[in-house]
Design a protein around this motif. Structure first.
Motif, PDB file in Angstrom:
ATOM      1  N   LEU A  22       0.862  -1.175   0.000  1.00  0.00           N
ATOM      2  CA  LEU A  22       0.000   0.000   0.000  1.00  0.00           C
ATOM      3  C   LEU A  22       0.903   1.231   0.000  1.00  0.00           C
ATOM      4  O   LEU A  22       1.790   1.353   0.841  1.00  0.00           O
ATOM      5  N   LYS A  23       0.677   2.112  -0.951  1.00  0.00           N
ATOM      6  CA  LYS A  23       1.492   3.320  -1.071  1.00  0.00           C
ATOM      7  C   LYS A  23       0.678   4.512  -0.561  1.00  0.00           C
ATOM      8  O   LYS A  23      -0.419   4.768  -1.044  1.00  0.00           O
ATOM      9  N   PHE A  24       1.242   5.207   0.412  1.00  0.00           N
ATOM     10  CA  PHE A  24       0.581   6.346   1.045  1.00  0.00           C
ATOM     11  C   PHE A  24       1.325   7.615   0.652  1.00  0.00           C
ATOM     12  O   PHE A  24       2.502   7.766   0.954  1.00  0.00           O
ATOM     13  N   PHE A  25       0.632   8.504  -0.045  1.00  0.00           N
ATOM     14  CA  PHE A  25       1.223   9.760  -0.497  1.00  0.00           C
ATOM     15  C   PHE A  25       0.656  10.902   0.332  1.00  0.00           C
ATOM     16  O   PHE A  25      -0.560  11.078   0.401  1.00  0.00           O
ATOM     17  N   PHE A  26       1.547  11.687   0.947  1.00  0.00           N
ATOM     18  CA  PHE A  26       1.115  12.860   1.700  1.00  0.00           C
ATOM     19  C   PHE A  26       2.234  13.877   1.734  1.00  0.00           C
ATOM     20  O   PHE A  26       3.360  13.554   2.112  1.00  0.00           O
ATOM     21  N   GLU A  29       3.240  25.250   0.442  1.00  0.00           N
ATOM     22  CA  GLU A  29       2.203  25.620  -0.516  1.00  0.00           C
ATOM     23  C   GLU A  29       0.820  25.192  -0.013  1.00  0.00           C
ATOM     24  O   GLU A  29      -0.132  25.955  -0.045  1.00  0.00           O
ATOM     25  N   LEU A  30       0.733  23.976   0.491  1.00  0.00           N
ATOM     26  CA  LEU A  30      -0.536  23.480   1.019  1.00  0.00           C
ATOM     27  C   LEU A  30      -0.981  24.263   2.241  1.00  0.00           C
ATOM     28  O   LEU A  30      -2.146  24.613   2.381  1.00  0.00           O
ATOM     29  N   SER A  31      -0.052  24.527   3.153  1.00  0.00           N
ATOM     30  CA  SER A  31      -0.432  25.213   4.379  1.00  0.00           C
ATOM     31  C   SER A  31      -0.887  26.638   4.099  1.00  0.00           C
ATOM     32  O   SER A  31      -1.693  27.188   4.838  1.00  0.00           O
ATOM     33  N   ALA A  32      -0.389  27.242   3.016  1.00  0.00           N
ATOM     34  CA  ALA A  32      -0.829  28.590   2.660  1.00  0.00           C
ATOM     35  C   ALA A  32      -2.234  28.563   2.055  1.00  0.00           C
ATOM     36  O   ALA A  32      -3.031  29.479   2.261  1.00  0.00           O
ATOM     37  N   VAL A  33      -2.568  27.494   1.325  1.00  0.00           N
ATOM     38  CA  VAL A  33      -3.860  27.387   0.654  1.00  0.00           C
ATOM     39  C   VAL A  33      -4.958  26.945   1.617  1.00  0.00           C
ATOM     40  O   VAL A  33      -6.071  27.446   1.584  1.00  0.00           O
ATOM     41  N   LEU A  34      -4.629  26.009   2.465  1.00  0.00           N
ATOM     42  CA  LEU A  34      -5.638  25.427   3.356  1.00  0.00           C
ATOM     43  C   LEU A  34      -5.615  26.094   4.721  1.00  0.00           C
ATOM     44  O   LEU A  34      -4.592  26.128   5.389  1.00  0.00           O
ATOM     45  N   GLN A  35      -6.757  26.626   5.120  1.00  0.00           N
ATOM     46  CA  GLN A  35      -6.848  27.247   6.435  1.00  0.00           C
ATOM     47  C   GLN A  35      -6.759  26.198   7.532  1.00  0.00           C
ATOM     48  O   GLN A  35      -6.232  26.443   8.597  1.00  0.00           O
ATOM     49  N   ASN A  36      -7.293  25.029   7.270  1.00  0.00           N
ATOM     50  CA  ASN A  36      -7.312  23.967   8.272  1.00  0.00           C
ATOM     51  C   ASN A  36      -6.246  22.916   7.974  1.00  0.00           C
ATOM     52  O   ASN A  36      -6.511  21.725   8.006  1.00  0.00           O
ATOM     53  N   TYR A  37      -5.027  23.359   7.707  1.00  0.00           N
ATOM     54  CA  TYR A  37      -3.948  22.441   7.360  1.00  0.00           C
ATOM     55  C   TYR A  37      -3.670  21.463   8.494  1.00  0.00           C
ATOM     56  O   TYR A  37      -3.392  20.302   8.264  1.00  0.00           O
ATOM     57  N   SER A  38      -3.785  21.929   9.741  1.00  0.00           N
ATOM     58  CA  SER A  38      -3.529  21.026  10.869  1.00  0.00           C
ATOM     59  C   SER A  38      -4.570  19.906  10.906  1.00  0.00           C
ATOM     60  O   SER A  38      -4.258  18.781  11.295  1.00  0.00           O
ATOM     61  N   LEU A  39      -5.805  20.190  10.482  1.00  0.00           N
ATOM     62  CA  LEU A  39      -6.818  19.147  10.408  1.00  0.00           C
ATOM     63  C   LEU A  39      -6.428  18.096   9.371  1.00  0.00           C
ATOM     64  O   LEU A  39      -6.616  16.902   9.583  1.00  0.00           O
ATOM     65  N   LEU A  40      -5.887  18.561   8.242  1.00  0.00           N
ATOM     66  CA  LEU A  40      -5.431  17.641   7.203  1.00  0.00           C
ATOM     67  C   LEU A  40      -4.287  16.772   7.716  1.00  0.00           C
ATOM     68  O   LEU A  40      -4.264  15.567   7.470  1.00  0.00           O
ATOM     69  N   GLN A  41      -3.369  17.369   8.465  1.00  0.00           N
ATOM     70  CA  GLN A  41      -2.264  16.593   9.027  1.00  0.00           C
ATOM     71  C   GLN A  41      -2.782  15.561  10.035  1.00  0.00           C
ATOM     72  O   GLN A  41      -2.304  14.438  10.063  1.00  0.00           O
ATOM     73  N   ASN A  42      -3.757  15.958  10.851  1.00  0.00           N
ATOM     74  CA  ASN A  42      -4.343  15.012  11.811  1.00  0.00           C
ATOM     75  C   ASN A  42      -5.020  13.858  11.076  1.00  0.00           C
ATOM     76  O   ASN A  42      -4.912  12.702  11.482  1.00  0.00           O
ATOM     77  N   ALA A  67      -4.309  12.772   8.062  1.00  0.00           N
ATOM     78  CA  ALA A  67      -3.250  11.946   7.477  1.00  0.00           C
ATOM     79  C   ALA A  67      -2.650  11.032   8.541  1.00  0.00           C
ATOM     80  O   ALA A  67      -2.340   9.866   8.263  1.00  0.00           O
ATOM     81  N   GLY A  68      -2.510  11.520   9.754  1.00  0.00           N
ATOM     82  CA  GLY A  68      -2.011  10.693  10.844  1.00  0.00           C
ATOM     83  C   GLY A  68      -2.948   9.538  11.152  1.00  0.00           C
ATOM     84  O   GLY A  68      -2.501   8.415  11.412  1.00  0.00           O
TER      85      GLY A  68
END
Length: 136
Positions: free
Chosen positions: A68-72, A78-91, A93-94
């Protein structure tokens, strides 16, 4: 008379230091022994972090090996500037990574996880493009 009291005090301090060293050795030994064991308890009411019986059965019955290949892009400015809820995305992904690790454990050596951080102009980005994973 004072000499006897001094010896007793010294013996008491030595005993305290020795006791502390013994506790430290036990703690380090327990840490070394237990670091190879993984114990997880899912305390959520809906059992959100527990693999279902069906999933476990499928993973046990795999005929061959599965990768299984996991891409993140975990550190993408660039992503953190675009997404206001970048920490939610990181959570999130975790949580996905934890789920994949559970698959790997339940697969008894038949499931392998590969994690990729597809930074621009990298081999990981080439892999992502081969599999149709598009960047933002």
């Amino acid at each position: 008379m004072m000499k006897g009291a001094g010896k007793k005090e010294l013996a008491r301090m030595a005993g305290g230091v020795l006791g502390l060293l013994i506790v430290l050795v036990i703690a380090i030994g327990a840490n070394i022994i237990l670091r190879n064991f993984s114990v997880r308890i899912d305390l959520t009411e809906e059992k959100l972090y527990t693999l279902s019986g069906g999933t476990r059965d499928i993973l046990k019955k795999l005929n061959g090996h599965v990768t299984l290949k996991f891409f993140f892009s975990g550190n993408s400015a660039e992503l953190s500037a675009v997404l206001q809820n970048y920490s939610l995305l990181q959570n999130y992904a975790g949580r996905i990574e934890d789920l994949l690790k559970q698959y790997e454990i339940a697969g008894n050596g038949k499931v392998r996880i590969e994690k990729y951080n597809p930074e621009p102009d990298s081999e990981a980005e080439d892999w992502a493009q081969r599999y149709g994973v598009a960047g933002r």
